[in-house]
Design a protein around this motif. Structure first.
Motif, mmCIF file in Angstrom:
data_model
loop_
_atom_site.group_PDB
_atom_site.id
_atom_site.type_symbol
_atom_site.label_atom_id
_atom_site.label_comp_id
_atom_site.label_asym_id
_atom_site.label_seq_id
_atom_site.Cartn_x
_atom_site.Cartn_y
_atom_site.Cartn_z
ATOM 1 N N LEU A 2 83.717 49.436 40.454
ATOM 2 C CA LEU A 2 83.229 50.526 39.616
ATOM 3 C C LEU A 2 83.868 51.862 39.996
ATOM 4 C CD1 LEU A 2 79.387 49.942 39.210
ATOM 5 C CD2 LEU A 2 81.274 49.074 37.857
ATOM 6 N N ASP A 3 84.170 52.648 38.969
ATOM 7 C CA ASP A 3 84.589 54.033 39.178
ATOM 8 C C ASP A 3 83.319 54.880 39.118
ATOM 9 O OD1 ASP A 3 85.600 56.583 39.168
ATOM 10 O OD2 ASP A 3 87.143 56.187 37.655
ATOM 11 N N VAL A 4 82.642 54.982 40.256
ATOM 12 C CA VAL A 4 81.326 55.624 40.276
ATOM 13 C C VAL A 4 81.422 57.104 39.932
ATOM 14 C CG1 VAL A 4 79.270 56.070 41.663
ATOM 15 C CG2 VAL A 4 80.537 53.952 41.978
ATOM 16 N N LYS A 5 82.507 57.741 40.354
ATOM 17 C CA LYS A 5 82.685 59.161 40.031
ATOM 18 C C LYS A 5 82.689 59.363 38.523
ATOM 19 C CE LYS A 5 85.691 63.150 40.850
ATOM 20 N NZ LYS A 5 86.935 63.632 41.511
ATOM 21 N N LYS A 6 83.376 58.473 37.807
ATOM 22 C CA LYS A 6 83.424 58.556 36.349
ATOM 23 C C LYS A 6 82.067 58.228 35.749
ATOM 24 C CE LYS A 6 85.930 56.777 32.318
ATOM 25 N NZ LYS A 6 86.982 55.842 31.839
ATOM 26 N N ILE A 7 81.401 57.226 36.287
ATOM 27 C CA ILE A 7 80.081 56.844 35.776
ATOM 28 C C ILE A 7 79.084 57.986 35.939
ATOM 29 C CG2 ILE A 7 78.067 55.369 36.278
ATOM 30 C CD1 ILE A 7 80.014 53.063 36.718
ATOM 31 N N ARG A 8 79.104 58.644 37.078
ATOM 32 C CA ARG A 8 78.152 59.736 37.315
ATOM 33 C C ARG A 8 78.348 60.875 36.320
ATOM 34 N NH1 ARG A 8 75.806 59.661 42.913
ATOM 35 N NH2 ARG A 8 75.746 61.933 42.932
ATOM 36 N N GLN A 9 79.551 61.021 35.775
ATOM 37 C CA GLN A 9 79.796 62.050 34.767
ATOM 38 C C GLN A 9 79.063 61.757 33.466
ATOM 39 O OE1 GLN A 9 84.078 62.206 34.460
ATOM 40 N NE2 GLN A 9 84.329 63.252 36.425
ATOM 41 N N ASP A 10 78.649 60.503 33.290
ATOM 42 C CA ASP A 10 77.892 60.129 32.093
ATOM 43 C C ASP A 10 76.416 60.515 32.196
ATOM 44 O OD1 ASP A 10 80.113 58.994 30.855
ATOM 45 O OD2 ASP A 10 79.694 56.988 31.640
ATOM 46 N N PHE A 11 75.963 60.896 33.382
ATOM 47 C CA PHE A 11 74.536 61.153 33.608
ATOM 48 C C PHE A 11 74.304 62.648 33.806
ATOM 49 C CE2 PHE A 11 75.182 56.752 34.415
ATOM 50 C CZ PHE A 11 74.008 56.134 34.020
ATOM 51 N N PRO A 12 73.771 63.323 32.775
ATOM 52 C CA PRO A 12 73.619 64.783 32.812
ATOM 53 C C PRO A 12 72.787 65.293 33.975
ATOM 54 C CG PRO A 12 73.292 63.947 30.584
ATOM 55 C CD PRO A 12 73.369 62.758 31.481
ATOM 56 N N ILE A 13 71.891 64.464 34.511
ATOM 57 C CA ILE A 13 71.028 64.940 35.592
ATOM 58 C C ILE A 13 71.834 65.395 36.798
ATOM 59 C CG2 ILE A 13 70.692 62.674 36.675
ATOM 60 C CD1 ILE A 13 67.729 63.536 37.100
ATOM 61 N N TYR A 14 73.023 64.810 36.996
ATOM 62 C CA TYR A 14 73.838 65.191 38.143
ATOM 63 C C TYR A 14 74.519 66.550 37.949
ATOM 64 C CZ TYR A 14 73.265 60.523 40.145
ATOM 65 O OH TYR A 14 72.750 59.380 40.695
ATOM 66 N N GLU A 15 74.564 67.036 36.711
ATOM 67 C CA GLU A 15 75.168 68.343 36.467
ATOM 68 C C GLU A 15 74.349 69.465 37.094
ATOM 69 O OE1 GLU A 15 75.605 68.760 32.269
ATOM 70 O OE2 GLU A 15 76.896 66.991 32.057
ATOM 71 N N THR A 16 73.042 69.310 37.085
ATOM 72 C CA THR A 16 72.157 70.344 37.641
ATOM 73 C C THR A 16 71.537 69.930 38.967
ATOM 74 O OG1 THR A 16 70.377 69.446 36.246
ATOM 75 C CG2 THR A 16 71.606 71.335 35.387
ATOM 76 N N ASN A 17 71.808 68.689 39.379
ATOM 77 C CA ASN A 17 71.271 68.185 40.653
ATOM 78 C C ASN A 17 72.380 67.443 41.400
ATOM 79 O OD1 ASN A 17 68.039 68.453 40.456
ATOM 80 N ND2 ASN A 17 68.856 67.909 38.452
ATOM 81 N N GLN A 18 73.408 68.191 41.769
ATOM 82 C CA GLN A 18 74.589 67.564 42.355
ATOM 83 C C GLN A 18 74.308 66.899 43.697
ATOM 84 O OE1 GLN A 18 77.785 70.435 42.418
ATOM 85 N NE2 GLN A 18 77.756 70.710 40.205
ATOM 86 N N ASN A 379 75.080 55.061 42.176
ATOM 87 C CA ASN A 379 74.929 55.347 43.607
ATOM 88 C C ASN A 379 76.220 55.111 44.366
ATOM 89 O OD1 ASN A 379 71.711 54.036 43.153
ATOM 90 N ND2 ASN A 379 72.089 56.150 43.773
ATOM 91 N N THR A 380 76.362 55.822 45.487
ATOM 92 C CA THR A 380 77.573 55.785 46.297
ATOM 93 C C THR A 380 77.219 55.500 47.754
ATOM 94 O OG1 THR A 380 77.441 58.147 46.829
ATOM 95 C CG2 THR A 380 78.615 57.541 44.805
ATOM 96 N N LYS A 381 78.237 55.226 48.562
ATOM 97 C CA LYS A 381 78.012 55.062 50.001
ATOM 98 C C LYS A 381 77.528 56.367 50.621
ATOM 99 C CE LYS A 381 80.858 51.089 51.236
ATOM 100 N NZ LYS A 381 81.928 50.570 52.113
ATOM 101 N N GLU A 382 77.939 57.494 50.032
ATOM 102 C CA GLU A 382 77.440 58.789 50.507
ATOM 103 C C GLU A 382 75.935 58.899 50.292
ATOM 104 O OE1 GLU A 382 81.646 58.862 50.243
ATOM 105 O OE2 GLU A 382 80.190 58.396 48.642
ATOM 106 N N ASP A 383 75.443 58.354 49.166
ATOM 107 C CA ASP A 383 73.998 58.303 48.937
ATOM 108 C C ASP A 383 73.311 57.497 50.033
ATOM 109 O OD1 ASP A 383 74.211 59.747 46.592
ATOM 110 O OD2 ASP A 383 74.061 58.006 45.274
ATOM 111 N N VAL A 384 73.909 56.372 50.382
ATOM 112 C CA VAL A 384 73.344 55.533 51.433
ATOM 113 C C VAL A 384 73.307 56.286 52.757
ATOM 114 C CG1 VAL A 384 73.589 53.399 52.760
ATOM 115 C CG2 VAL A 384 74.100 53.406 50.303
ATOM 116 N N ASP A 385 74.363 57.016 53.056
ATOM 117 C CA ASP A 385 74.418 57.776 54.312
ATOM 118 C C ASP A 385 73.297 58.815 54.383
ATOM 119 O OD1 ASP A 385 76.649 56.362 55.143
ATOM 120 O OD2 ASP A 385 78.074 57.854 54.398
#
Length: 401
Positions: A2-18, A379-385
């Motif tokens: 998965l290209d998680v970086k690209k997928i996260r761009q599809d979810f507006p919540i991350y725009e205001t909650n990076q 979700n990413t490995k950074e999230d896990v960390d």
């Protein structure tokens, strides 16, 4: 992969909650803009009712609504008329159970398990109490799994209904449901499958499974809240009486008699969940475009990575290290989960604390509640960390070690 970086761009919540670390998908997934946009289109460009309007806007809304049914049918490898839209998994499972109240006797047996979400178990507990049918539980193995061997021990010639989860919302285990369905059918029983946790993670083919009924919710796989699906074999659906009565579900109505439409419409009284169905169809297209193989590989990688890091943390107890669907259920030793959850919230890590509407398995674990983190496509490995660092902080703060 998965290209998680690209997928996260599809979810507006991350725009205001990076810095958001969302690990509560088992409760409800985040929503991509593709789903939000089609729901918005319905409300802003249409907003009218379906089926009964003899004007252009209603025709367009009806086409979108019924096209959504086709999309769900394709998603499950089912027939169009076998798809009933409901408010969610809970409503779907209750619909089946309520329709079987007059089909059960004290001579019958119902099989369920301690692994169930309340929505899978409680409707049949109610049926059991009302009809005097015997409720039996599959004994879980030492890991808390449902096995074919244990199922065989409770299956009998009196078994009429089997109601089991496909994937546990607490343990993340996959039930050997195909084998169980085959065995149940040999006894003439019907099988009702709770697929709320399975649908976001794995391809479901109801024809190959030979499931009698299967239910899932839109909001757990990137769709809107308030929309769910009940799949049922056509002949079984048409043998069931509706439990809601009103507009658009009746065929003929006189002062003292009425007849019902065939399924699915007999179960969709009143104005249906139009925007929800349209949004659900778009969510299924979105998930399908990513692919279940890629989703499974990504989620499994995150789960294994998390377990590896958590095993190095002293002062916690993990209950499901071998889960297949990205759920990590654990506790900080001698700390109430609600107290521990405050540390995660402070760090913008969203996890669930409680019994997860599954008290029997929580009691089986000999806990009053647990903490639960779940991983999904965004979700990413950074999230896990960040999650693991919060676990360590909770252990230090409460002096668990």
């Amino acid at each position: 992969m998965l290209d998680v970086k690209k997928i996260r761009q599809d979810f507006p919540i991350y725009e205001t909650n990076q810095d958001l670390v969302y690990l509560d998908t088992a409760a409800s997934s985040l929503k991509p803009k593709q789903v939000i946009d089609v729901v918005d289109h319905y409300y802003s460009k249409l907003g009218v009712n379906v089926h009964r309007g003899v004007y252009g806007l209603s025709y367009e809304a009806t086409d979108l609504y019924e096209s959504a049914r086709h999309t769900v049918a394709k998603f499950l490898n089912a027939k169009f008329e076998e798809i009933v839209f409901t408010r969610g998994t809970t409503a779907s499972l209750n619909l089946v159970a309520s329709s079987y109240l007059d089909k059960m006797t004290e001579e019958d047996e119902i099989i369920t398990s301690e692994l169930e979400h309340h929505s899978s178990m409680l409707p049949w507990l109610h049926v059991s109490k009302k009809t005097k049918a015997k409720l039996k539980y599959v004994e879980l193995d030492t890991e808390g799994r449902i096995t074919v061997e244990a199922f065989k021990k409770v299956l009998s010639d009196k078994t009429k209904v089997v109601a089991l989860t496909y994937v546990s919302n607490v343990m993340g285990y996959i039930t050997p449901i195909k084998e169980i369905i085959d065995l149940a059918h040999q006894k003439g029983a019907i099988v009702v499958v709770d697929a709320a946790q399975a649908a976001p993670h794995m391809k479901i083919d109801v024809t190959a499974l030979n499931a009698d009924f299967l239910a899932f919710s839109g909001h757990k796989l990137c769709g809107p809240t308030g929309i769910g699906v009940l799949y049922g074999k056509r002949h079984l659906l048409n043998q069931m009486d509706p439990i809601e009565f009103g507009g658009d579900m009746s065929q003929t109505v006189d002062k003292f008699e009425a007849t019902w439409k065939d399924a699915p419409y007999r179960f969709e009284a009143g104005t249906p969940i139009i925007s929800g169905a349209i949004g659900l169809a778009r969510a299924l297209d979105y998930i399908t475009s990513i692919g279940f193989d890629a989703i499974h590989e990504h989620v499994k990688t995150l789960h294994d990575y998390a377990i590896h890091k958590l095993e190095e943390v002293k002062g916690i107890e993990i209950y499901n290290k071998t889960a297949e669907t990205g759920i990590v259920t654990f506790n900080v030793v001698d700390v109430h989960p609600h107290d521990a959850a405050s540390i995660f919230d402070k760090n913008k890590v969203c996890i669930r604390a409680g019994h997860h509407c599954a008290q029997p398995i929580t009691k089986w674990l000999k806990q009053i509640a647990t903490l639960r983190a779940t991983f999904y496509i965004y979700n990413t490995k950074e999230d896990v960390d960040v999650f693991v660092d919060s676990v360590k902080e909770a252990v230090r703060f409460f002096g668990a070690f």
